[in-house]
Write a protein that holds these residues in place. Structure first.
Motif, PDB file in Angstrom:
ATOM      1  N   LEU A  47       0.825  -1.205   0.000  1.00 18.37           N
ATOM      2  CA  LEU A  47       0.000   0.000   0.000  1.00 18.37           C
ATOM      3  C   LEU A  47       0.856   1.251   0.000  1.00 18.37           C
ATOM      4  O   LEU A  47       1.957   1.254   0.556  1.00 18.37           O
ATOM      5  N   ARG A  48       0.327   2.296  -0.576  1.00 21.55           N
ATOM      6  CA  ARG A  48       0.828   3.641  -0.323  1.00 21.55           C
ATOM      7  C   ARG A  48      -0.214   4.251   0.611  1.00 21.55           C
ATOM      8  O   ARG A  48      -1.398   4.292   0.279  1.00 21.55           O
ATOM      9  N   VAL A  49       0.227   4.685   1.792  1.00 22.56           N
ATOM     10  CA  VAL A  49      -0.697   5.170   2.811  1.00 22.56           C
ATOM     11  C   VAL A  49      -0.307   6.579   3.233  1.00 22.56           C
ATOM     12  O   VAL A  49       0.862   6.848   3.502  1.00 22.56           O
ATOM     13  N   LEU A  50      -1.305   7.449   3.292  1.00 17.94           N
ATOM     14  CA  LEU A  50      -1.121   8.811   3.776  1.00 17.94           C
ATOM     15  C   LEU A  50      -1.841   8.935   5.115  1.00 17.94           C
ATOM     16  O   LEU A  50      -3.009   8.535   5.237  1.00 17.94           O
ATOM     17  N   PHE A  51      -1.120   9.464   6.110  1.00 22.16           N
ATOM     18  CA  PHE A  51      -1.655   9.588   7.461  1.00 22.16           C
ATOM     19  C   PHE A  51      -1.777  11.069   7.828  1.00 22.16           C
ATOM     20  O   PHE A  51      -0.829  11.831   7.684  1.00 22.16           O
ATOM     21  N   THR A  63       2.600 -10.672  12.638  1.00 23.01           N
ATOM     22  CA  THR A  63       2.891 -12.092  12.443  1.00 23.01           C
ATOM     23  C   THR A  63       3.961 -12.309  11.380  1.00 23.01           C
ATOM     24  O   THR A  63       4.508 -13.400  11.277  1.00 23.01           O
ATOM     25  N   GLY A  64       4.240 -11.287  10.586  1.00 24.80           N
ATOM     26  CA  GLY A  64       5.259 -11.373   9.536  1.00 24.80           C
ATOM     27  C   GLY A  64       6.059 -10.091   9.472  1.00 24.80           C
ATOM     28  O   GLY A  64       5.852  -9.169  10.268  1.00 24.80           O
ATOM     29  N   VAL A  65       6.956 -10.023   8.506  1.00 23.22           N
ATOM     30  CA  VAL A  65       7.825  -8.850   8.387  1.00 23.22           C
ATOM     31  C   VAL A  65       7.113  -7.692   7.694  1.00 23.22           C
ATOM     32  O   VAL A  65       6.137  -7.885   6.974  1.00 23.22           O
ATOM     33  N   VAL A  66       7.656  -6.487   7.931  1.00 23.91           N
ATOM     34  CA  VAL A  66       7.144  -5.265   7.316  1.00 23.91           C
ATOM     35  C   VAL A  66       8.324  -4.476   6.773  1.00 23.91           C
ATOM     36  O   VAL A  66       9.366  -4.364   7.432  1.00 23.91           O
ATOM     37  N   HIS A  67       8.152  -3.948   5.579  1.00 22.61           N
ATOM     38  CA  HIS A  67       9.088  -2.993   4.989  1.00 22.61           C
ATOM     39  C   HIS A  67       8.293  -1.694   4.880  1.00 22.61           C
ATOM     40  O   HIS A  67       7.248  -1.663   4.228  1.00 22.61           O
ATOM     41  N   LEU A  68       8.788  -0.621   5.506  1.00 17.51           N
ATOM     42  CA  LEU A  68       8.057   0.641   5.511  1.00 17.51           C
ATOM     43  C   LEU A  68       9.002   1.774   5.146  1.00 17.51           C
ATOM     44  O   LEU A  68      10.019   1.980   5.812  1.00 17.51           O
ATOM     45  N   TYR A  69       8.656   2.487   4.087  1.00 15.82           N
ATOM     46  CA  TYR A  69       9.469   3.609   3.624  1.00 15.82           C
ATOM     47  C   TYR A  69       8.643   4.883   3.764  1.00 15.82           C
ATOM     48  O   TYR A  69       7.495   4.940   3.327  1.00 15.82           O
ATOM     49  N   THR A  70       9.221   5.906   4.375  1.00 14.07           N
ATOM     50  CA  THR A  70       8.541   7.180   4.563  1.00 14.07           C
ATOM     51  C   THR A  70       8.937   8.131   3.434  1.00 14.07           C
ATOM     52  O   THR A  70      10.108   8.464   3.276  1.00 14.07           O
ATOM     53  N   LEU A  71       7.946   8.550   2.652  1.00 15.16           N
ATOM     54  CA  LEU A  71       8.166   9.442   1.511  1.00 15.16           C
ATOM     55  C   LEU A  71       8.186  10.912   1.932  1.00 15.16           C
ATOM     56  O   LEU A  71       8.970  11.698   1.400  1.00 15.16           O
ATOM     57  N   SER A  72       7.296  11.276   2.853  1.00 12.65           N
ATOM     58  CA  SER A  72       7.258  12.651   3.359  1.00 12.65           C
ATOM     59  C   SER A  72       6.601  12.635   4.728  1.00 12.65           C
ATOM     60  O   SER A  72       5.927  11.682   5.106  1.00 12.65           O
ATOM     61  N   GLY A  73       6.782  13.738   5.457  1.00  7.15           N
ATOM     62  CA  GLY A  73       6.224  13.830   6.799  1.00  7.15           C
ATOM     63  C   GLY A  73       7.064  13.049   7.791  1.00  7.15           C
ATOM     64  O   GLY A  73       8.225  12.718   7.528  1.00  7.15           O
ATOM     65  N   LYS A  86      11.313   9.790   9.323  1.00  7.27           N
ATOM     66  CA  LYS A  86      11.013  10.977   8.512  1.00  7.27           C
ATOM     67  C   LYS A  86      11.268  10.667   7.048  1.00  7.27           C
ATOM     68  O   LYS A  86      11.712   9.568   6.708  1.00  7.27           O
ATOM     69  N   ALA A  87      10.999  11.622   6.187  1.00 12.90           N
ATOM     70  CA  ALA A  87      11.172  11.433   4.746  1.00 12.90           C
ATOM     71  C   ALA A  87      12.546  10.836   4.463  1.00 12.90           C
ATOM     72  O   ALA A  87      13.560  11.320   4.953  1.00 12.90           O
ATOM     73  N   GLY A  88      12.547   9.744   3.700  1.00 11.77           N
ATOM     74  CA  GLY A  88      13.789   9.057   3.361  1.00 11.77           C
ATOM     75  C   GLY A  88      14.118   7.914   4.292  1.00 11.77           C
ATOM     76  O   GLY A  88      15.085   7.189   4.060  1.00 11.77           O
ATOM     77  N   SER A  89      13.317   7.686   5.334  1.00 14.10           N
ATOM     78  CA  SER A  89      13.573   6.596   6.287  1.00 14.10           C
ATOM     79  C   SER A  89      12.989   5.286   5.774  1.00 14.10           C
ATOM     80  O   SER A  89      11.841   5.239   5.339  1.00 14.10           O
ATOM     81  N   TYR A  90      13.811   4.238   5.853  1.00 18.22           N
ATOM     82  CA  TYR A  90      13.351   2.873   5.580  1.00 18.22           C
ATOM     83  C   TYR A  90      13.395   2.115   6.899  1.00 18.22           C
ATOM     84  O   TYR A  90      14.424   2.112   7.581  1.00 18.22           O
ATOM     85  N   LEU A  91      12.299   1.477   7.267  1.00 22.60           N
ATOM     86  CA  LEU A  91      12.220   0.703   8.502  1.00 22.60           C
ATOM     87  C   LEU A  91      11.894  -0.739   8.174  1.00 22.60           C
ATOM     88  O   LEU A  91      10.932  -1.010   7.446  1.00 22.60           O
ATOM     89  N   PHE A  92      12.691  -1.654   8.700  1.00 24.22           N
ATOM     90  CA  PHE A  92      12.404  -3.084   8.616  1.00 24.22           C
ATOM     91  C   PHE A  92      11.889  -3.528   9.977  1.00 24.22           C
ATOM     92  O   PHE A  92      12.509  -3.239  11.002  1.00 24.22           O
ATOM     93  N   GLU A  93      10.746  -4.198   9.986  1.00 21.51           N
ATOM     94  CA  GLU A  93      10.168  -4.710  11.223  1.00 21.51           C
ATOM     95  C   GLU A  93      10.118  -6.232  11.135  1.00 21.51           C
ATOM     96  O   GLU A  93       9.501  -6.783  10.226  1.00 21.51           O
ATOM     97  N   PRO A  94      10.746  -6.928  12.072  1.00 25.45           N
ATOM     98  CA  PRO A  94      10.672  -8.380  12.048  1.00 25.45           C
ATOM     99  C   PRO A  94       9.316  -8.882  12.526  1.00 25.45           C
ATOM    100  O   PRO A  94       8.623  -8.189  13.274  1.00 25.45           O
ATOM    101  N   GLU A 109       2.052  18.587   7.759  1.00 22.49           N
ATOM    102  CA  GLU A 109       1.703  17.954   6.486  1.00 22.49           C
ATOM    103  C   GLU A 109       1.281  16.511   6.716  1.00 22.49           C
ATOM    104  O   GLU A 109       1.546  15.926   7.765  1.00 22.49           O
ATOM    105  N   VAL A 110       0.639  15.957   5.737  1.00 20.31           N
ATOM    106  CA  VAL A 110       0.280  14.548   5.759  1.00 20.31           C
ATOM    107  C   VAL A 110       1.564  13.731   5.642  1.00 20.31           C
ATOM    108  O   VAL A 110       2.492  14.118   4.931  1.00 20.31           O
TER     109      VAL A 110
END
Length: 167
Positions: A47-51, A63-73, A86-94, A109-110
């Motif tokens: 998904l691309r998600v805006l919060f 229950t599984g891994v997550v790859h999350l990249y922050t585009l802005s905000g 923040k923008a440019g952050s990549y987070l790996f969650e086991p 901003e969103v």
């Protein structure tokens, strides 16, 4: 070495241009999504998600891994308030991680993110009681209901016997 035989022939590329698609607003309060790929059979959601500023999601167990990249905000987990994504952050969650997602109210901003999630989120209320399971199938149902209320059918990639679009 010769080229291998084609296993999955493609007549076209499976591409979602989010800038050309309608945003599903408030799929959950303060959460707007562009579905990219939903695979309930294999438990994968992309998904691309805006919060919106001030959005807080339930505490959840992965229950599984997550790859999350922050585009802005920016955002953080309530358990790690000083580790701001923040923008440019990549987070790996086991798999097996537990946390609660929060976007600061003072954000101007969103917060725009891209995520690949494998498995489910098991959600809990503030007292630690089980609420629900959020997986690709659940997200698809919530997203389709929100889009229908908004008068459109979203485009996303969904597996069939081979991968294809949902239409």
């Amino acid at each position: 070495m010769a080229l291998p035989d084609i296993i999955n022939h493609q007549d076209f590329l499976l591409t979602i241009h989010t800038n050309d698609e309608k945003l599903i607003k408030n799929a959950l309060p303060g959460v707007h999504i562009y579905p990219l790929m939903l695979d309930s059979e294999n438990g994968v959601w992309v998904l691309r998600v805006l919060f919106e500023p001030g959005t807080v999601l339930p505490k959840h167990f992965h229950t599984g891994v997550v790859h999350l990249y922050t585009l802005s905000g920016s955002w953080h987990y309530t358990e790690y308030p000083d580790d701001v994504q923040k923008a440019g952050s990549y987070l790996f969650e086991p798999g097996g991680s537990i946390h609660q997602f929060q976007v600061p109210e003072e954000n101007t901003e969103v917060t725009d993110t891209f995520m690949v999630v494998m498995g489910s989120n098991i959600n809990f209320d503030p007292d630690g009681n089980y609420m629900n399971i959020m997986d690709a199938g659940w997200i698809e149902q919530v997203m389709l209901a929100a889009a229908k209320e908004q008068g459109f059918e979203p485009k996303y990639i969904k597996p069939k016997s081979l991968y294809g679009f949902n239409k």
